[in-house]
Design an enzyme around this catalytic site. Sequence first.
Site, PDB file in Angstrom:
ATOM      1  CB  SER A 158      -0.945   0.008   1.205  1.00 54.72           C
ATOM      2  OG  SER A 158      -0.218  -0.055   2.421  1.00 54.72           O
ATOM      3  NE  ARG A 212       7.413 -10.727  -3.048  1.00 56.78           N
ATOM      4  CZ  ARG A 212       8.673 -11.095  -2.816  1.00 56.78           C
ATOM      5  NH1 ARG A 212       9.202 -12.113  -3.448  1.00 56.78           N
ATOM      6  NH2 ARG A 212       9.402 -10.435  -1.942  1.00 56.78           N
ATOM      7  CE  LYS A 228       4.901   3.953  13.314  1.00 55.40           C
ATOM      8  NZ  LYS A 228       3.862   3.338  12.467  1.00 55.40           N
ATOM      9  CB  THR A 267       0.637   4.409  14.316  1.00 52.36           C
ATOM     10  OG1 THR A 267       1.429   4.928  13.251  1.00 52.36           O
ATOM     11  CG2 THR A 267       0.646   2.899  14.233  1.00 52.36           C
ATOM     12  CB  SER A 283      -3.347   2.039  12.828  1.00 47.65           C
ATOM     13  OG  SER A 283      -2.307   1.382  13.522  1.00 47.65           O
ATOM     14  NE  ARG A 284      -0.320  -1.776   7.217  1.00 47.03           N
ATOM     15  CZ  ARG A 284       0.749  -1.673   6.459  1.00 47.03           C
ATOM     16  NH1 ARG A 284       1.459  -2.741   6.171  1.00 47.03           N
ATOM     17  NH2 ARG A 284       1.134  -0.513   5.987  1.00 47.03           N
ATOM     18  CG  ASN A 285       1.586  -2.004  13.962  1.00 45.64           C
ATOM     19  OD1 ASN A 285       2.179  -3.061  14.140  1.00 45.64           O
ATOM     20  ND2 ASN A 285       1.888  -1.192  12.961  1.00 45.64           N
TER      21      ASN A 285
END
Length: 355
Positions: free
Chosen positions: A35, A55, A211, A268, A274-276
């Site tokens: 992304s 890839r 973070k 974040t 936010s993925r985390n």
Amino acid sequence: MNLHPRASGNIDAQVHTLNTPKNSQTRIAVIGGGSWGTTLASLISRNANVTLWARDEAVVDEINGAHTHQRYLKDLELNPLLVATTDLSEALTDSHAVLVAIPSHTFRGVFERVAPLVPANIPLVSMTKGLEASTQKRMTEVIKEYCPHHPIGVITGPNLAKEILEGKAAASVLALDDPSAQWLQPLLNVGLFRTYHNSDVIGCELGGILKNIIAIAVGLGDGLGAGDNTRAALITRGLAEVTRLGTAMGGRPETFAGLAGMGDMIATCNSPQSRNRHVGLELAKGKSVEDITSAMNMVAEGVKSAPTVVSLAKKLDVEVPICAEIHRILEGQADATRVYRGLLRVVAGAESAPG
């Protein structure tokens, strides 16, 4: 008004140079079709001739044909001038700079293939916010192993890809170890996306890495029904941890008060994108780390970095109680709900601690 860095070191400053090759003849290679890599590649295609390496042949065909990347950037249009390829040589030949946006756990494997194809002396810039688990190295250190005579740097900050691609105002930081490569900065200023300069490569890179673990803690709290006050306390004390460890590893304290530190942490820890933070929310539901990460189509770097960060903190004798407790949860050594109660006690009693 143009802001120039003070000789003593600035937090983030805009710098404009006179020798900027800002035109369609400038060739930029972006390595990594996730992304963030795709977003920045699309953005700077307005200022340069950009080739994105990915890839997955299906992704490349979609970018070249439909000018979209539905897997990571659903329903958003990419710049039709952006060219994608699965051929590293095609992407890198005659390039004037290379930006690398590969997840930390596969970074070295890809860069080993990139390095022999890179033109001499051109800037190499990491966009990855993670540490290599086996060596505890930052991505710029990995790059330096293979390309020791190149200018090396990092792009970091509060960079939620979808918002940037939608044209919403955002700011980033470009940190470089060689002033001769500063011509890159104007290329990264597009529309409402502004890029600032900071000469502290180590601090900027670490701010983006550390973070992520705090964001998992914040997501866990949000999932367990903690309030805004609790979130603010976690972010603030988390920033203190990040600053303590970051300065012990060679970063400058003021860097962590800028976009690469506080700015990135705020985004974040608060954004639904936010993925985390998402990992923390799912942990609060009682899900295992394996189930959470296997269901995600993007990497949450905080999960992968946590063991390395805690190990480095022990080695440097730096207290990182929030990171340490999140590491215990991620390793399956503790129940998320019980550990979170302990975290609240740590946060409530931490203000007198250093940092």
